[in-house]
Design an enzyme around this catalytic site. Sequence first.
Site, PDB file in Angstrom:
ATOM      1  N   ASP A  73       0.860  -1.247   0.063  1.00  8.90           N
ATOM      2  CA  ASP A  73      -0.035   0.065   0.050  1.00  8.90           C
ATOM      3  C   ASP A  73       0.688   1.012  -0.001  1.00  8.90           C
ATOM      4  OD1 ASP A  73      -2.268   1.661   0.690  1.00  8.90           O
ATOM      5  OD2 ASP A  73      -1.645   1.727   2.743  1.00  8.90           O
ATOM      6  N   ASP A  75      -0.122   4.954   0.751  1.00  5.40           N
ATOM      7  CA  ASP A  75      -0.257   6.099   1.842  1.00  5.40           C
ATOM      8  C   ASP A  75      -0.274   5.654   3.312  1.00  5.40           C
ATOM      9  OD1 ASP A  75      -1.179   7.413  -0.383  1.00  5.40           O
ATOM     10  OD2 ASP A  75      -3.355   7.419   0.219  1.00  5.40           O
ATOM     11  N   ALA A 181      -5.215   3.457  -4.149  1.00  8.40           N
ATOM     12  CA  ALA A 181      -6.310   4.271  -4.809  1.00  8.40           C
ATOM     13  C   ALA A 181      -6.048   5.547  -5.503  1.00  8.40           C
ATOM     14  CB  ALA A 181      -7.487   4.511  -3.562  1.00  8.40           C
ATOM     15  N   ASN A 251      -8.835  -1.114   5.874  1.00 12.14           N
ATOM     16  CA  ASN A 251      -9.559  -1.305   4.520  1.00 12.14           C
ATOM     17  C   ASN A 251      -8.888  -2.097   3.549  1.00 12.14           C
ATOM     18  OD1 ASN A 251     -11.790   0.781   4.625  1.00 12.14           O
ATOM     19  ND2 ASN A 251     -10.119   2.292   5.220  1.00 12.14           N
TER      20      ASN A 251
END
Length: 320
Positions: A73, A75, A181, A251
């Site tokens: 991921d 961030d 994202a 998430n």
Amino acid sequence: MPALRWLTPGKRPATARSVLAGEASAEAARKAAAPEEADQRATGGTVAGTGAEAPAEPAFPVAGDEEAAAFFDLDNTVMQGAAIFHLGRGLYKREFFQRRELARFAWQQAWFRIAGVEDPEHMQDARDSALSIVKGHSVAELTDIGEEIYDEYMAERIWPGTRALAQAHLDAGQKVWLVTAAPVETATIIARRLGLTGALGTVAESVDGVYTGRLVGEPLHGPAKAEAVRALAAAEGLDLARCAAYSDSHNDIPMLSLVGHPYAINPDTKLRKHARAHDWRLRDYRTGRKAAKVGIPAAAGVGALAGGTAAAVAMHRRRK
């Protein structure tokens, strides 16, 4: 754009949109990474200028395991804060939108923060607002600007510890992918600058090199990240049980649960609790466990550009 099963957001079940977003991201990532792989082989896949020693953990990666890879991921895992926040700062600086547009963006972001749930109508509206910023601009233009924004706002915000973990996988001969994202173009720039294999990110539709203002599927968030990793693994011939994944957010539990080696990096409260319950490894590179996060909640990825730009301009105005 590659030939894919196109769906209109809001017309099909969320699961179908997640699958579409994941497949589109995986295909875009493989296409973007292809020219870089020869360069990585020539340099041994080294992350330039890490300045960090190899970490004592993980006990793997196993050198020469061609069916293993690592998924990071972005961030607050690889980079402090949200990439989309920094992108918003850069776009505002370059006058991609006006201050009068911020009221709508701020309201959409505030709804998510207050309600804590993703209202479908609000999220669709947020997507439309965010995409309207880049509609009509060329992919080449946004890519060039992304290079500048990386140098201005992102380069100094990379976590050395996470970077060293990525280096360990590269040194073992494994591919390393960012999963975020953020727009795939932005994510690809970051991955290339860090010497990684490539990036899975949100895919915005373009025709003849110009953004249409529509997404392919939905933002690469939550379940869509897991679908992207699954699609990429299938295309690359990877064994997910031998792969690793790293994230700070609950998430991303769907993505972390796919692999045999999940890691919680700078975890939020829910992910920390889940990781401990499932005996996942944890690492925290922040100065304090409750260190403030710059940007927007990960779950707001569906309206990330809108929220990120609003937050960025708010900070810009406070500093004046």
